[in-house]
Motif scaffolding. Structure first.
Motif, PDB file in Angstrom:
ATOM      1  N   LEU A  32      -2.001 -14.813   9.839  1.00 32.14           N
ATOM      2  CA  LEU A  32      -2.267 -14.514   8.437  1.00 32.14           C
ATOM      3  C   LEU A  32      -3.519 -15.187   7.895  1.00 32.14           C
ATOM      4  CD1 LEU A  32       1.352 -14.604   7.015  1.00 32.14           C
ATOM      5  CD2 LEU A  32      -0.077 -12.620   7.459  1.00 32.14           C
ATOM      6  N   SER A 107       9.716 -15.319   7.921  1.00 36.76           N
ATOM      7  CA  SER A 107       9.300 -14.139   8.680  1.00 36.76           C
ATOM      8  C   SER A 107       9.029 -14.448  10.143  1.00 36.76           C
ATOM      9  CB  SER A 107       8.039 -13.530   8.059  1.00 36.76           C
ATOM     10  OG  SER A 107       8.291 -13.081   6.741  1.00 36.76           O
ATOM     11  N   TRP A 131       7.496 -11.814  -2.649  1.00 35.37           N
ATOM     12  CA  TRP A 131       7.663 -12.550  -1.392  1.00 35.37           C
ATOM     13  C   TRP A 131       8.957 -12.163  -0.681  1.00 35.37           C
ATOM     14  CZ3 TRP A 131       3.243 -14.393  -0.058  1.00 35.37           C
ATOM     15  CH2 TRP A 131       2.350 -14.840  -1.033  1.00 35.37           C
ATOM     16  N   ARG A 134       8.380  -8.900   0.971  1.00 39.36           N
ATOM     17  CA  ARG A 134       7.551  -8.983   2.180  1.00 39.36           C
ATOM     18  C   ARG A 134       8.361  -9.485   3.369  1.00 39.36           C
ATOM     19  NH1 ARG A 134       2.167  -8.365   1.840  1.00 39.36           N
ATOM     20  NH2 ARG A 134       1.619  -9.908   3.424  1.00 39.36           N
ATOM     21  N   ALA A 138       9.013  -7.527   6.758  1.00 38.34           N
ATOM     22  CA  ALA A 138       8.466  -8.100   7.989  1.00 38.34           C
ATOM     23  C   ALA A 138       9.543  -8.592   8.942  1.00 38.34           C
ATOM     24  CB  ALA A 138       7.530  -9.265   7.645  1.00 38.34           C
ATOM     25  N   ASN A 208      -2.826 -14.862  -0.030  1.00 39.14           N
ATOM     26  CA  ASN A 208      -1.964 -14.912   1.143  1.00 39.14           C
ATOM     27  C   ASN A 208      -0.820 -15.899   0.968  1.00 39.14           C
ATOM     28  OD1 ASN A 208      -3.040 -13.093   3.222  1.00 39.14           O
ATOM     29  ND2 ASN A 208      -4.889 -14.326   2.999  1.00 39.14           N
ATOM     30  N   VAL A 400       5.601  -2.341  -1.749  1.00 37.18           N
ATOM     31  CA  VAL A 400       5.126  -3.287  -0.729  1.00 37.18           C
ATOM     32  C   VAL A 400       3.822  -2.808  -0.101  1.00 37.18           C
ATOM     33  CG1 VAL A 400       5.657  -4.311   1.517  1.00 37.18           C
ATOM     34  CG2 VAL A 400       7.436  -4.168  -0.226  1.00 37.18           C
ATOM     35  N   ALA A 401       3.698  -1.524   0.165  1.00 35.85           N
ATOM     36  CA  ALA A 401       2.484  -1.002   0.802  1.00 35.85           C
ATOM     37  C   ALA A 401       1.264  -1.201  -0.082  1.00 35.85           C
ATOM     38  CB  ALA A 401       2.664   0.483   1.133  1.00 35.85           C
ATOM     39  N   SER A 404       0.295  -4.899   0.129  1.00 36.14           N
ATOM     40  CA  SER A 404      -0.404  -5.154   1.397  1.00 36.14           C
ATOM     41  C   SER A 404      -1.838  -4.637   1.343  1.00 36.14           C
ATOM     42  CB  SER A 404       0.355  -4.501   2.556  1.00 36.14           C
ATOM     43  OG  SER A 404       1.635  -5.084   2.710  1.00 36.14           O
ATOM     44  N   ILE A 407      -3.969  -7.157  -0.594  1.00 34.42           N
ATOM     45  CA  ILE A 407      -4.278  -8.357   0.187  1.00 34.42           C
ATOM     46  C   ILE A 407      -5.351  -8.047   1.236  1.00 34.42           C
ATOM     47  CG2 ILE A 407      -3.350  -9.997   1.866  1.00 34.42           C
ATOM     48  CD1 ILE A 407      -0.763 -10.011   0.324  1.00 34.42           C
ATOM     49  N   ASP A 408      -5.206  -6.915   1.910  1.00 27.49           N
ATOM     50  CA  ASP A 408      -6.188  -6.529   2.923  1.00 27.49           C
ATOM     51  C   ASP A 408      -7.567  -6.330   2.285  1.00 27.49           C
ATOM     52  OD1 ASP A 408      -4.209  -6.634   4.818  1.00 27.49           O
ATOM     53  OD2 ASP A 408      -3.876  -4.462   4.866  1.00 27.49           O
TER      54      ASP A 408
END
Length: 615
Positions: A32, A107, A131, A134, A138, A208, A400-401, A404, A407-408
């Protein structure tokens, strides 16, 4: 490297198998790209003494700002009908674990990373269900059980009151677009009639690991999309340029808002203007309340401790486009180490948190109850920087997608960095740190692991210092890598760090090495980058020609004169019990950086990651 001898006649120390905790966490770091040190400070007893009191022990891993509140709620639970209904009494024990770290540990599929199994959590209360979502995605939904919010606090921007009033606070609506415009305007504060304040600077945390950092990038996407609901991954993609502009005025990415707030608080108490450091801090409303009470890092307040409010308070700017909320869930974990008796007691405590008794306690600690009919009390007033009727608009948590995707995207658009790592390789670095490694082993492995954080376009350099070395940087300094774009050199640099094991290790010209590094970085510093020096030292300066006072005067003057557009900040790591923490703290403060405590040398991997998380 020619002219930069790094040699050692001693044989290479063989690598030994590392402890499970270090292995698991290093793997998480690599996956991560950055984390900050775990804190296992227990709020109930101050020292983590989990002595058997005859009751079922229920450990709650919780974000730091809730530890004091959960202590009070645990006491009230003792007298509750929910406790009375249990077959045996239960003791609730909150421990401080950041939300991002908690998610990472759960996770990983490993046991909880604490040698004392009595401290393994029965319950988890991160700052946001982001959180728990996630971890469910995960790992397993059953691991996080059925999270239920019991309190909430909005994400806001905290500003020194004088600055906020210059923007029209508390009457004017201030949007994220307004803040972005101040970021983009080359005149900065001069554009609103305050030229002496310089450029507009924002502090944000790494998404993150930080709920605030994650919520802020989502709020940026909402703002760019002009939406107050139904945010999509496509909206996040379209918001890239807007968010990039916003990131450009970030001073550096903190691992926690507490470190930034502590720096701001110290400046306020010393009479130094905070405008030279930061103009606005993305944070939770409860953290702003704690700051104004005199607890900038939201630490666990001990009995008898006196808090001193800052000379200038922060006030809450609620973005006009709306705020996300940290919804603070609590849940009984479905982990293998949780017993049926602990689970039953945890469920009783979760039910208690929804009662009128529990909800009435929350405002005393700067949190808002779920029941809006509960009086907020004296902490939620304009006099304390809070507008109780705000935020007017609530931005819902995306799927969630979408989270993500945000964050990406941040990984790609975050502010670029130029970082020089300066590593002490003096003789004392041969000392063991208790896990089969020497201090030097730990420093090398910490640096090697965290290099994966940097992008190919980020600039990275590595110098080492001890007496006897010589290079173009000066006496006492060896250059492993000049500061330059990392490109495809990651593996080569990681391998080069191993060369430090063969270097001669003598005295500690700490101040001379920092002065040389500072000259190098100020000469090449660019606006639009985070320009920084990371210093790792395990001892006192023994061989420098420049004194500490002269060094602080040098770097402090450079920071004040023309350093506003491209400041070079120093982030020292005090490594082991012999490190000169006072000197390193002065050096950090002179440049607007932060110093990090690695007195427990075995945790250097985590501390190194914490530092790199700023870039």
């Amino acid at each position: 490297m020619p002219g930069d001898p790094l040699r050692n006649d001693a044989p290479l120390r063989p690598k030994r198998r590392r402890a499970l905790i270090a292995t698991a966490l290093a793997a998480s770091l690599a996956m991560l790209a950055g984390c900050f040190p775990i804190s296992f400070d227990d709020g109930s007893d101050g020292g983590g003494d989990f002595a058997d009191d005859g009751c079922t022990s229920v450990v709650v891993a919780t974000s730091s700002e809730k530890v004091n509140m959960l202590d009070a709620l645990a006491d009230a639970f003792k007298e509750s009908p929910e406790m009375a209904a249990l077959d045996t009494c239960a003791t609730i024990r909150p421990i401080d674990v950041s939300s991002g770290n908690g998610a990472r540990f759960l996770s990983s599929g490993e046991d909880w990373p604490d040698d004392d199994v009595r401290r393994w959590p029965t319950m988890w209360s991160p700052a946001s269900t982001v959180w728990t979502d996630r971890v469910a995605a995960a790992a397993s939904p059953s691991l996080v059980g059925e999270p239920e919010s019991f309190t909430h606090t909005p994400i806001i921007f905290g500003m020194p009151e004088t600055m906020a009033r210059a923007l029209g606070w508390p009457d004017a609506e201030i949007s994220i677009t307004d803040l972005a415009a101040l970021c983009a305007d080359p005149e900065g504060w001069a554009s609103v009639g305050k030229p002496l304040w310089g450029s507009f600077k924002i502090s944000k945390t790494n998404p993150n690991t930080s709920t605030t950092g994650l919520s802020t990038i989502l709020m940026q996407s909402y703002e760019a999309a002009d939406k107050t609901a139904d945010l999509t991954a496509a909206d996040v993609t379209d918001a890239a340029e807007f968010s990039r502009i916003f990131e450009e005025c970030v001073i550096h990415y903190g691992d926690t808002t507490g470190k930034v707030l502590t720096r701001l608080y110290d400046e306020a108490q010393s009479g130094t203007s905070g405008s030279g450091y930061v103009s606005a801090v993305a944070l939770e409303e409860t953290s702003l309340i704690n700051y104004n009470l005199g607890n900038p890092d939201s630490h666990t307040v001990q009995p008898g401790e006196t808090l001193t409010p800052p000379r200038e308070k922060l006030v809450a700017v609620y973005p006009a486009g709306g705020s996300m909320w940290s919804d603070n869930p609590i849940t009984v974990l479905g982990a293998s180490w949780v017993t049926a008796e602990q689970a039953t007691a945890g469920e009783a405590f979760a039910r208690f948190l929804q009662t009128d008794t529990a909800q009435g306690i929350l405002p005393e600690f700067g949190f808002r109850p779920l029941d809006e009919s509960v009086p907020l009390g004296d902490l939620f007033t304009v006099e304390n920087g809070i507008v109780a009727e705000q935020p007017a608009t609530t931005l819902p948590k995306p799927e969630v997608a979408v989270v993500s995707a945000a964050i990406d995207q941040w990984t790609e658009i975050r502010k670029p960095s130029s970082v020089l790592e300066l590593i002490d390789i003096s003789g004392s670095m041969d000392e063991e740190i208790g896990d089969g490694r020497s201090k030097l082993d730990g420093a090398i492995e910490g640096a090697q692991t965290t290099l994966a954080h940097f992008r190919r376009t980020d600039e990275v350099g590595v110098w080492a210092f001890t007496t006897g070395l010589s290079s173009s940087a000066g006496a006492g300094v060896g250059i492993l890598r000049e500061v330059s774009p990392l490109g495809s050199d990651l593996e080569q640099l990681q391998s080069s760090l191993d060369d430090l094991r063969f270097a001669d290790r003598e005295g500690t010209p700490l101040y001379d090495a920092i002065a040389a590094a500072y000259d190098e970085m100020t000469a090449r510093a660019e606006p639009g980058r985070i320009n920084a020096i990371v210093v790792l030292s395990d001892g006192q300066d023994t061989d420098s020609r420049i004194s500490l006072d002269s060094l602080v005067a040098k770097i402090g003057t450079a920071s004040r004169e023309g350093g506003d557009d491209a400041p070079v900040r120093i982030f020292p790591i005090a490594y082991g019990e012999g490190a000169d923490t006072n000197a390193l703290a002065r050096i950090a403060e002179a440049t607007g950086g932060q110093w990090f405590d690695a007195s427990d040398a075995a945790k250097i991997d985590l501390v190194f990651a914490s530092v790199i998380n700023n870039f």
